[in-house]
Design a protein around this motif. Structure first.
Motif, PDB file in Angstrom:
ATOM      1  N   UNK A  44       0.848  -1.199   0.000  1.00  0.00           N
ATOM      2  CA  UNK A  44       0.000   0.000   0.000  1.00  0.00           C
ATOM      3  C   UNK A  44       0.887   1.254   0.000  1.00  0.00           C
ATOM      4  N   UNK A  45       1.988   1.160   0.732  1.00  0.00           N
ATOM      5  CA  UNK A  45       2.946   2.266   0.751  1.00  0.00           C
ATOM      6  C   UNK A  45       3.499   2.522  -0.646  1.00  0.00           C
ATOM      7  N   UNK A  46       3.861   1.470  -1.338  1.00  0.00           N
ATOM      8  CA  UNK A  46       4.374   1.611  -2.710  1.00  0.00           C
ATOM      9  C   UNK A  46       3.342   2.307  -3.586  1.00  0.00           C
ATOM     10  N   UNK A  47       2.112   1.869  -3.451  1.00  0.00           N
ATOM     11  CA  UNK A  47       1.052   2.414  -4.299  1.00  0.00           C
ATOM     12  C   UNK A  47       0.876   3.902  -4.037  1.00  0.00           C
ATOM     13  N   UNK A  48       0.747   4.248  -2.771  1.00  0.00           N
ATOM     14  CA  UNK A  48       0.545   5.666  -2.465  1.00  0.00           C
ATOM     15  C   UNK A  48       1.766   6.494  -2.863  1.00  0.00           C
ATOM     16  N   UNK A  49       2.942   5.916  -2.671  1.00  0.00           N
ATOM     17  CA  UNK A  49       4.189   6.609  -2.999  1.00  0.00           C
ATOM     18  C   UNK A  49       4.209   7.035  -4.469  1.00  0.00           C
ATOM     19  N   UNK A  50       3.977   6.080  -5.368  1.00  0.00           N
ATOM     20  CA  UNK A  50       4.151   6.471  -6.783  1.00  0.00           C
ATOM     21  C   UNK A  50       2.974   7.284  -7.296  1.00  0.00           C
ATOM     22  N   UNK A  51       1.789   7.043  -6.731  1.00  0.00           N
ATOM     23  CA  UNK A  51       0.611   7.806  -7.162  1.00  0.00           C
ATOM     24  C   UNK A  51       0.734   9.259  -6.706  1.00  0.00           C
ATOM     25  N   UNK A  52       1.165   9.462  -5.459  1.00  0.00           N
ATOM     26  CA  UNK A  52       1.279  10.819  -4.949  1.00  0.00           C
ATOM     27  C   UNK A  52       2.339  11.597  -5.732  1.00  0.00           C
ATOM     28  N   UNK A  53       3.508  10.991  -5.935  1.00  0.00           N
ATOM     29  CA  UNK A  53       4.563  11.654  -6.710  1.00  0.00           C
ATOM     30  C   UNK A  53       4.032  12.036  -8.092  1.00  0.00           C
ATOM     31  N   UNK A  54       3.334  11.126  -8.719  1.00  0.00           N
ATOM     32  CA  UNK A  54       2.888  11.347 -10.100  1.00  0.00           C
ATOM     33  C   UNK A  54       1.863  12.472 -10.173  1.00  0.00           C
ATOM     34  N   UNK A  55       0.905  12.482  -9.247  1.00  0.00           N
ATOM     35  CA  UNK A  55      -0.111  13.549  -9.273  1.00  0.00           C
ATOM     36  C   UNK A  55       0.518  14.902  -8.959  1.00  0.00           C
ATOM     37  N   UNK A  56       1.432  14.914  -8.002  1.00  0.00           N
ATOM     38  CA  UNK A  56       2.125  16.173  -7.696  1.00  0.00           C
ATOM     39  C   UNK A  56       2.876  16.674  -8.928  1.00  0.00           C
ATOM     40  N   UNK A  57       3.470  15.731  -9.629  1.00  0.00           N
ATOM     41  CA  UNK A  57       4.233  16.063 -10.839  1.00  0.00           C
ATOM     42  C   UNK A  57       3.321  16.682 -11.905  1.00  0.00           C
ATOM     43  N   UNK A  58       2.128  16.113 -12.043  1.00  0.00           N
ATOM     44  CA  UNK A  58       1.173  16.639 -13.039  1.00  0.00           C
ATOM     45  C   UNK A  58       0.725  18.053 -12.658  1.00  0.00           C
ATOM     46  N   UNK A  59       0.422  18.222 -11.367  1.00  0.00           N
ATOM     47  CA  UNK A  59      -0.027  19.542 -10.908  1.00  0.00           C
ATOM     48  C   UNK A  59       1.089  20.572 -11.075  1.00  0.00           C
ATOM     49  N   UNK A  60       2.306  20.170 -10.718  1.00  0.00           N
ATOM     50  CA  UNK A  60       3.443  21.076 -10.825  1.00  0.00           C
ATOM     51  C   UNK A  60       3.676  21.484 -12.278  1.00  0.00           C
ATOM     52  N   UNK A  61       3.478  20.549 -13.199  1.00  0.00           N
ATOM     53  CA  UNK A  61       3.712  20.889 -14.602  1.00  0.00           C
ATOM     54  C   UNK A  61       2.696  21.923 -15.088  1.00  0.00           C
TER      55      UNK A  61
END
Ligand code: NTF
Length: 837
Positions: free
Chosen positions: A299-316
């Motif tokens: 579950x940690x892995x899942x949240x880790x990559x999903x959170x990074x990815x969404x933050x990345x999209x918002x930042x872009x």
């Protein structure tokens, strides 16, 4: 004027004239330069690995113009980008694929020749493949990324950079032994770390309420732990286009890698403890396929990559000056199964807690961005998280999920007043037994589309898996049948067939597989059929060599190559195949049928390390192989091979060398299958059930060109409902009972009658996958195979028609469907403003 080789790239011009040349001279120079400067080697002392690295770097240089120009194109002309979220990407070796897509295979061949290397294949051999996936789901994601780039669609694949991918499989005494996959150990040249774009991710802790500066009550999350996600980008070049998309894989790092306080007080272990804990997140891929491993770390892995990815999209968006409000016009977020389903709650959290959107607005943005693909109906593979675990790791997300659920159930109540049963069935929270969060429900509620991966599977999602959801939102549910990329699975995997196709239908088939239909005109041209079958024979010769080197077993390339490669699973029924082999063995032994055509039965695939029955199936196949291959009576008639460590690279060798493709899952169990498509494209005939995409393959290639057997999905349902008893099938089929008997007495286990007992007991007891029910019909279909094989003209015609008619199963077709009906995205032309060639 400036000397040419010192010129800097000017704005709008990303072509470094030194590095961009793609003729053999330029590739050679690039290799020499990298040997010297990047690897510190002279050509005279370079190893094969050095040359592999040098060529890879030189090729990577030649991707960079396209890679940067593609990023620039979307900045210059903003339009929607696909974010493909997947816990697995099984991309396979990169070098050969990049050479093909760039169009410089010949040039590279010539360049390596100048280093005294006889064949490019020796260099390609060296490449370690990143095994960042288990099987079909991860490989599908890789095919889709390649098709997206080839179709010029802006896309990013987001996932995890596992330090250790799927284990390497050894076979010891017939058993599977797992060995850690150290794919990064020698340095992997295809990734570009981007530490400046790292993201913070929280875990654990608590939520609290506070009053903001405007006097508004708000909630926020105070995590107790943090990790940093460092993106590693892998360029994904499209075929002969300038578009080069990206795979962005996150590696977990500690926020403070060394605790000086702990170190100073003498706690050496404690000083690196947090570092170790954080880095564990991206340490290893869970090796289970089609089962749910309900562990905290997962579950940690899942949240880790999903959170990074969404933050990345918002930042872009922010970087480009685009309003976050317009998120769904710039990003379409595809959830590859439920592994990234936490995205629904995480996007809500980011929008509400960080950007201070109102609930309705945030929900609108989320549900207009997110779509979900379901890849399995197996109950054991449907992810559920224990409520206590979930709330301890993601307390704020749980609050948000409760709110999502509350509002959703309110809608349901309005539609079905007083129907408590339906509320229980639809709720995100499973209240039966241990309370749990149902990820498929969260994904379905948060998505604008839910799709299955083959027609039957999508239909079963609506009928069996989520009938209540399908009734509530019929327009949400759709089908997109899987596909595979013809570049890798024909172009690279079958160079000889590819050149024959080039000559016959023109080179465009590789991007327009429907052109292969032209081959139908050749179905009665015996000269052409001969050429076609020669490409197969050449693939079989190569595979025979490989088999001999790997297993010591000598196989005859002119025998029928009968292949089942895929994960080992009871529902895929490798044991059905194995029992059939025993029946053939008995026929030969008893001199019953002298007419059996020589066959080589090949198996390959990994079992999940914790899946006892699957591991026993591997042992079973190897037990049979030992007996069959040691028996002189079988010489020239029957061989059995278990190919160790099946992976993408080996797959490329296998598909082009197969005559008969085994697709024998219990009807209703295999969501789609993709190996079945790779085989058909390469001119193998399928023996298969009416399951997954087999149905559509048979429809397209023609029922007369497919060996069908077995119960249908509805017949299986009926059997299950009417107290299915495998024993009646056993007693009605003498060959089956004799085969089982031989196993029971220990004939394939050196007299040990205990070894395979669990397998036998399962088959004769409850037989959950209806192996016994389908056995007799399977044997009949195998006899049919045997008959047709003896008529080579007929076989070759059927094989040709399989290749000719499998264009539908190109991932280009699947991706076009996703783009049109789910993502609403368009291709984007990428211009390179300097003439680089
Ligand atoms: C797999 N699902 C299915 O079992 C295959 O039939 C299908 O071809 C691939 O997905 C790709 O769609 C899974 O691996 C999982 F995880 F969902 F069980």
């Amino acid at each position: 004027s400036q000397p040419k080789d010192l010129r800097l790239p000017t704005p709008g011009c990303y072509a470094d004239p030194i590095k961009a040349g793609i003729d053999a001279d330029a590739v050679f120079d690039g290799m020499t330069e990298h040997l010297f400067f990047s690897l510190g080697k002279l050509a005279t002392t370079a190893s094969l690995r050095d040359l592999y690295m040098a060529l890879s770097y030189a090729v990577r240089d030649r991707l960079m113009t396209r890679y940067l120009a593609s990023q620039e194109a979307i900045r210059a002309k903003p339009q929607k980008t696909v974010a493909y979220l997947s816990a697995e990407f099984l991309i396979g070796p990169q070098l050969n694929n990049n050479l093909l897509n760039l169009g410089i295979t010949k040039e590279a061949e010539e360049a390596v020749g100048r280093f005294g290397i006889e064949s490019l294949s020796h260099i390609l051999e060296v490449e370690e493949e990143p095994g960042l996936g288990n099987g079909g789901l991860g490989r599908l994601a890789a095919c889709y990324m390649e098709s997206l780039a080839s179709l010029q669609v802006p896309a990013i694949g987001y996932g995890i950079r596992y330090e250790f991918g799927i284990f390497n499989q050894l076979i010891r005494d017939g058993w599977q032994v797992e060995v850690t996959d150290k794919w990064l150990k020698g340095g992997w040249p295809w990734e570009l770390p981007q530490p400046d774009e790292s993201c913070f991710v929280g875990f654990g802790g608590r939520t609290e309420s506070y009053v903001d500066e405007k006097g508004k009550y708000r909630s926020r999350w105070i995590p107790s732990e943090h990790a940093i996600g460092v993106p590693h980008d892998i360029p994904i070049l499209g075929y002969r286009v300038n578009n080069c998309d990206r795979l962005r894989l996150w590696r977990a790092d500690a926020t403070e890698s060394f605790d000086f306080y702990a170190f100073n007080i003498g706690d050496y272990y404690g000083a690196v403890e947090e570092k170790v804990a954080s880095e564990t997140i991206s340490k290893v891929l869970y090796p289970n396929d089609g089962t749910d491993e309900g562990r905290r770390l997962r579950l940690k892995q899942q949240h880790f990559f999903v959170s990074c990815s969404l933050q990345d999209m918002l930042r872009s968006l922010e970087k480009r000056g685009i309003e976050v409000e317009d998120f769904s016009e710039h990003w379409t977020v595809q959830l590859n199964d439920t592994h990234p389903a936490i995205a629904v709650a995480e996007l809500m959290r980011l929008l509400i807690d960080h950007y201070h959107f109102e609930w309705e607005k945030a929900w609108h943005i989320t549900t207009s961005s997110v779509a979900y693909t379901n890849h399995t109906l197996l109950p054991e593979a449907l992810e559920k998280w224990d409520l206590d675990l979930f709330s301890s790791l993601l307390p704020r997300h749980l609050d948000l999920i409760y709110e999502i659920n509350k509002r959703f159930l309110q809608q349901v109540r309005l539609r079905y007043p007083g129907n408590d049963l339906i509320l229980r069935k639809l709720s995100i929270i499973d209240e039966d037994g241990c309370k749990a969060v149902r990820m498929a429900h969260l994904a379905t509620i948060g998505a604008h589309h839910v799709n299955g991966v083959a027609a039957l599977h999508s239909d079963l999602i609506k009928r069996q898996l989520m009938p209540e959801f399908a009734e509530l939102w019929p327009e949400k549910f759709t089908n997109i049948t899987n596909g595979v990329t013809p570049r890798r699975w024909v172009g690279l995997a079958n160079p000889e067939l590819s050149s024959l196709l080039d000559k016959e239908v023109g080179k465009d088939w590789i991007t327009n597989m429907e052109l292969l239909k032209k081959l139908e005109q050749k179905e009665n041209d015996s000269g052409f059929l001969e050429l076609f079958s020669k490409t197969k024979l050449s693939g079989k010769r190569k595979l025979a060599g490989y088999i001999h080197r790997q297993t010591g077993v000598l196989v005859d390339p002119s025998s029928l190559f009968d292949v089942q490669v895929k994960r080992i699973h009871q529902y895929k029924r490798q044991h059905l195949n194995a029992l059939q082999v025993i029946a053939q063995y008995l026929r030969i032994k008893n001199g019953v049928d002298q007419d059996i055509a020589p066959r080589t039965v090949i198996f390959g695939g990994k079992a999940a390390p914790g899946y006892f029955m699957a591991k026993l199936m591997i042992r079973f196949i190897n037990g049979i192989a030992d007996v069959v291959n040691a028996d002189p009576d079988m010489d020239g008639r029957l061989r059995v091979v278990f190919l160790p460590d099946y992976n993408v690279k080996l797959g490329e060798q296998v598909y082009s060398a197969t005559d008969l493709s085994e697709q024998i899952s219990t009807a209703g169990k295999e969501a789609s299958g993709t190996g079945n498509m790779k085989f058909a494209m390469n001119g193998a005939l399928t023996i298969g059930t009416l399951d997954g995409a087999n149905i559509e393959i048979r429809d397209r290639v023609g029922s007369e060109n497919f060996f069908l057997f077995g119960k249908t999905e509805s017949e299986i349902v009926e059997l299950r409902e009417n107290q299915y008893d495998p024993k009646t099938y056993i007693s009605n089929c003498k060959e089956l009972s004799e085969a089982l008997r031989l196993v029971e007495v220990g004939h394939f286990s050196n007299g040990d009658s205990e070894l395979f007992l669990p397998l036998i007991n399962s088959l004769t007891g409850s037989d959950p996958f209806f192996v016994m029910a389908d056995f007799a019909d399977y044997l009949r279909a195998q006899d049919e195979v045997n008959k047709v094989w003896k008529n080579p003209q007929k076989w070759n015609r059927m094989a040709l028609l399989n290749t000719a008619r499998s264009g539908f199963f190109s991932s280009d077709r699947s991706i076009k469907e996703y783009c049109k009906s789910i993502w609403k995205v368009k291709p984007l032309d990428v211009e390179i403003s300097c003439d680089i060639n």
